[in-house]
Structure formats: structure tokens, C-alpha cells
Scaffold this active site. Sequence first.
Site, PDB file in Angstrom:
ATOM      1  N   GLY A  93      37.878  75.874-135.910  1.00  0.00           N
ATOM      2  CA  GLY A  93      37.996  74.527-136.171  1.00  0.00           C
ATOM      3  C   GLY A  93      39.485  74.282-135.324  1.00  0.00           C
ATOM      4  N   SER A 102      35.700  81.261-132.380  1.00  0.00           N
ATOM      5  CA  SER A 102      36.597  80.343-132.237  1.00  0.00           C
ATOM      6  C   SER A 102      37.871  80.215-132.655  1.00  0.00           C
ATOM      7  CB  SER A 102      35.703  79.053-132.615  1.00  0.00           C
ATOM      8  OG  SER A 102      36.150  77.828-131.966  1.00  0.00           O
ATOM      9  N   TYR A 103      38.243  79.248-133.398  1.00  0.00           N
ATOM     10  CA  TYR A 103      39.726  79.386-133.961  1.00  0.00           C
ATOM     11  C   TYR A 103      40.120  80.500-134.977  1.00  0.00           C
ATOM     12  CZ  TYR A 103      44.460  77.415-134.891  1.00  0.00           C
ATOM     13  OH  TYR A 103      45.853  77.294-134.973  1.00  0.00           O
ATOM     14  N   ASP A 145      29.248  78.749-122.827  1.00  0.00           N
ATOM     15  CA  ASP A 145      30.295  77.734-123.722  1.00  0.00           C
ATOM     16  C   ASP A 145      31.241  77.484-122.558  1.00  0.00           C
ATOM     17  OD1 ASP A 145      32.214  76.691-125.414  1.00  0.00           O
ATOM     18  OD2 ASP A 145      32.802  78.627-126.083  1.00  0.00           O
ATOM     19  N   HIS A 203      28.718  78.934-127.724  1.00  0.00           N
ATOM     20  CA  HIS A 203      30.028  79.215-128.567  1.00  0.00           C
ATOM     21  C   HIS A 203      29.888  79.735-129.860  1.00  0.00           C
ATOM     22  CE1 HIS A 203      34.233  78.205-129.183  1.00  0.00           C
ATOM     23  NE2 HIS A 203      33.756  77.716-130.441  1.00  0.00           N
TER      24      HIS A 203
END
Length: 481
Positions: free
Chosen positions: A82, A176-177, A390, A455
Site C-alpha cells: 500500500g 510491493s510496499y 508491472d 505486480h
Amino acid sequence: MDFLKVVECGIIFSLLMVHSVITAPEYDLIKKLPGQREKVSFKQYGGYITTDEEHGRALYYYFVEAQTNATSRPLALWLNGGPGCSSLGFGAFEENGPFKFNGKVLEQNKFSWNIVTNMLYVESPIGVGFSYSNTTSDYHLFNDTLTAQDNLAFLLNWFKKFSEYRDVDFYITGESYGGHYIPQMASLVLDYNKKSGITPINLKGIIIGNPYVDIEISINNGEFQWSHGLISDETYQLTQTICNNSKSWIEMFVDQNTSESCNNVFDKVHEEIGNIDYYDVTLGICLDESSSSSQLSKLQGGVRSKFIQKNLKGVNAINLCSGNDIFTYLNTNKVQKDIHASISNDTYSWSFCDGPLNYDERNRGINIIPLLSKLLNYGLPIMLFSGDQDSVVPFTATRTIANTIAKQLQLFPINTYGTWYDNQQVAGWTQSYGHVVGGKNQTILTFASVRGGAHEVPYTSPSEALTLFKAFIGGLPLPTS
Ligand SMILES: *[C@@H]1O[C@H](CO)[C@@H](O)[C@H](O)[C@H]1NC(C)=O
Ligand SMILES: *[C@@H]1O[C@H](CO)[C@@H](O)[C@H](O)[C@H]1NC(C)=O
Ligand SMILES: *[C@@H]1O[C@H](CO)[C@@H](O)[C@H](O)[C@H]1NC(C)=O
Ligand SMILES: *[C@@H]1O[C@H](CO)[C@@H](O)[C@H](O)[C@H]1NC(C)=O
Ligand SMILES: *[C@@H]1O[C@H](CO)[C@@H](O)[C@H](O)[C@H]1NC(C)=O
Ligand SMILES: *[C@@H]1O[C@H](CO)[C@@H](O)[C@H](O)[C@H]1NC(C)=O
Ligand SMILES: *[C@@H]1O[C@H](CO)[C@@H](O)[C@H](O)[C@H]1NC(C)=O
């Protein structure tokens, strides 16, 4: 969620509360998920773990035992990114969990990661998914430091409930984050292990997909966009001279003061790219407007239409609107009760990314490369993999990061850059880096791209993702034929 908003003076409130008792995991046992057709051989649990009693912070978890020999297999904790996106909605139900939606029915995912390890999905931090704080001010500018602390507190308290997993090999994974959350949590675990009088946590490695690691590199995607024909030559020039995406993100998130020149380039890029899924440029978007879940613009996936079907069948076909099913499901009162995500009789308002959390976005500027180096120096194996379709965190960036770290730490290439395989097909390209341990060459850092992957690699490339995971957990090189 309304009951939380009532509590403006949460600290005073929670001091009056009886401290939570550690209950047996039997209470958290999920007998069967609503919609689950078949009986399964493994146990599932769901519930809350308090991370801060004073503030009344609790993280929701969904724990899926391994399909066989659970207590002799490792434990892997999964974190979506996020910041502010749900590990339950993305990780467990859309990516590598034991079930996937086929219409309204949950069917077994034959590429579930619980084939390899026990899987612990954690909604983190507070204000994400079903996780909450009774101190509403906690939601304001919650940050990387606090997230890592809560994640460690979560783990230690979770182990009190599930003591049979306290000593098994432990891995942290996600995407991701999670490129921030995972190394930060791993680092706290290593610090914890140095304390005296504690039982060390058996941390054995971290594996992160399309990791967001460094604002200067990870999202610098102009070249990827141009090479995939998404933007014009002129706009590409603007990204190279006027404002690249790193500069744009630094203005937006770190300085929180955007310039007209950057905004103009940013607008042009978006106009030219058009209405595709930025997280997999070969996919479309979900055209089902009835969805209230199609709001995913952050560093995490989205809902898609059946625009392009990759070569996957049955329940493992990419359901490009699966976000809608998941959203409806997790907002159903009965589901919430059955998975022990309800803390009142009211239906909790669950969302993929848009909870009450107001994360400190300036933390996107923290460079995680030094932390990855610290973990490697400690001897912790790391794999960074990257779905190569991605455009948000492109594989080019992840490859650069792996390269940079290898150079800085003077790791040497274990193999020559080349293909790895899944199902007799080239699944991507990989490069491993090593160091010498006890006179022997040992892999410590691996980069792998996933050909055709999004992603969220386990979403579009479930078989490849499982192969990567299996190899990493087994301490084996990726298959080369
Ligand atoms: C938060 O408040 C609710 C409502 O009083 C309570 O049931 C719950 O146990 C509290 N949560 C924590 C983690 O203290
Ligand atoms: C799993 O357990 C079975 C029976 O207890 C045993 O035969 C088998 O070797 C175990 N497999 C692994 C991978 O530990
Ligand atoms: C997070 O917030 C805490 C408390 O306000 C603060 O001490 C810490 O420095 C912050 N960390 C980051 C990375 O912003
Ligand atoms: C992005 O732009 C900044 C500011 O103009 C520049 O310092 C940086 O080198 C650029 N990054 C890349 C990878 O081109
Ligand atoms: C924002 O940036 C502009 C220049 O781009 C500067 O003049 C202004 O003072 C900045 N505002 C703040 C609040 O930093
Ligand atoms: C919660 O719902 C159950 C039945 O659905 C009901 O028996 C109970 O009284 C309700 N509790 C509260 C506090 O509203
Ligand atoms: C370790 O790797 C280096 C560089 O690839 C190679 O020269 C060396 O022979 C290897 N040593 C062993 C013991 O395999």
C-alpha cells in the site's frame, strides 16, 4: 467500524478495560469458510492479536496450516503493501491462499503456498482490512517504525497462542510496499534475537515480490513505459529531462508540495497510457461498474476485466473482476462472524486499501537498501522477484537494486544471468549472488523476473510463484530446465 469512531478518548477508555486473556487457538479455529465446498486436510484459523493493550490496537490474522506435516514445516508470514492494503483481500484470496473464487464458490487453489509452508496472512498495520485501534488518533500518521514494532508484537503474541510454531523455521514474505514492511520487521526480529533471556525467532529468510525499496529507483518507470510503447518519444524525453517519476513521487509524498512542471509531465504520461492496468500492462480493467471495490490506485493491485486471459484454466484462470467477489464476501456479516473478524454485531466495513488509516506518506522516501544490506551482512538470504509486466515497480528497478546491493557488499555472481523454468517453459530470468561461508560458495541474494507476471505475481502467475517460493524455502536454485 462505527463503534471505533465513538472512542475519541481511546487511551482513557482502554485503561478501564480488562486486559485481554490469551485464549486457546481453538476459539480462532475456522471450521469451514462460507462458500467453501470441499472439506480440507488442513486447519484454518482467524482472529485478533493485541499488539498494544494501552491503545487497544489489534491486528487481524488468517492462518492456514500447511496441507501436510504442518508442525514440521516452516511458517511464512505474508504482508501486502500500500501502504494501507489488505493481506487478506489480496494475498489470501487473490494471490496465494488456499482458495479462490469461482463465482460465489470457493475452490481449492492448486498453487496455494500452504503446499510448502504454513501461511500466516496479517492485516497490517492498524486501519487496514479488519485490523484496528481503539485509539483513533493512532490512525493519523501511523508509520514504518510503528508498523514494524506492531508486527513484531503481533508475532510474539501470536506465538503464545500457537506455541507449536514457535521454533519452526520462519520466513517473512509479501510484495510491493512490503519492500518496506518486510525488511523492517526482519531487522526488528534480528534485534530481538540479540536480547538476553529470550528464545530467538528462527528467521531464515525474506522473499519479496515487486518490492518498493527506494524512491529513487523502484518507481522510476519512464524507460519501462517507453519501451512498452505506453508513452510517446516526446513524453519519454520529458521524463528524462523535466520530471521523472521519482521526482514526482518525492514532491507528492515526501515534500507534499507538487510543482507545475512535474504535474504537467505526470498528466501527460497518464493521458497517453490510458485506461489500462498499470500493475500489469497486458491486462484490462474491470468493467463491472457495480463494484465499490474498484478504487485501488495505491501501490497495490486492482480489479480487472477479462481483457486478456493468460493461459490458465479453471479456478486458476485470472478472474479479472475477482476483486468484486472478494469485496462482497468480506463485507458479509456471516463471513465476518465465521472468520472471527467481527468485534461487534454490526457489519465491519472492510476495504482493500481505503480504511481509516492515514499513513505517513513521507515514509515512502525512506531508502531500504541499507536495511537489506544489513540483513545480508547478517547472513539472511533474500529473494527479490518481479512480475515483468508491472509498470509501477518495474523489474528493471528491482534488477538495478539487486545489482547495486551485490556491488556494495562485494557479493559475486553465483550463476550467469539466465533463464529459469516452470512447467518446461521459460518462467523468467534470474541472477543469484553469493558469498563464501565456511569455504563454500553460498547464495545469499537472488533476483528473478517472472515472464508475463503482474505486480502481484501469484495472481497472474500462480504456478511460477509457487515454484519460486518452493525453491527459496528449500534453499535450492531456481529450476534451469
Ligand atoms: C477495543 O474496544 C472494543 C469495544 O470495547 C473491545 O471489545 C476490544 O477488546 C478493544 N480492543 C483491544 C485490542 O483492546
Ligand atoms: C510427513 O509425515 C509422514 C507421516 O507422519 C512422514 O512419513 C513423512 O516423511 C513426512 N514428510 C515430511 C516432508 O516431513
Ligand atoms: C514514527 O512515529 C513515531 C512517533 O511519532 C516517531 O518516533 C518515529 O520517528 C516515526 N518514524 C518514522 C519513520 O517516521
Ligand atoms: C530523476 O530525476 C532526478 C531529478 O531531476 C535526478 O536527480 C535523478 O537522477 C533522476 N533519476 C533517474 C534514474 O534518471
Ligand atoms: C512549494 O514549492 C514552491 C516552489 O516550487 C515554493 O515556492 C513554496 O514555498 C513551497 N511551499 C511549501 C509549503 O514548502
Ligand atoms: C447480536 O446479535 C445476536 C443475534 O444475531 C443477538 O442475539 C444479540 O442480542 C445481539 N447483541 C447485541 C449486543 O446487539
Ligand atoms: C565460488 O565462486 C567463484 C566465482 O564464481 C568461483 O571462482 C569459485 O571457484 C567458487 N568456489 C567454489 C568453492 O565453488
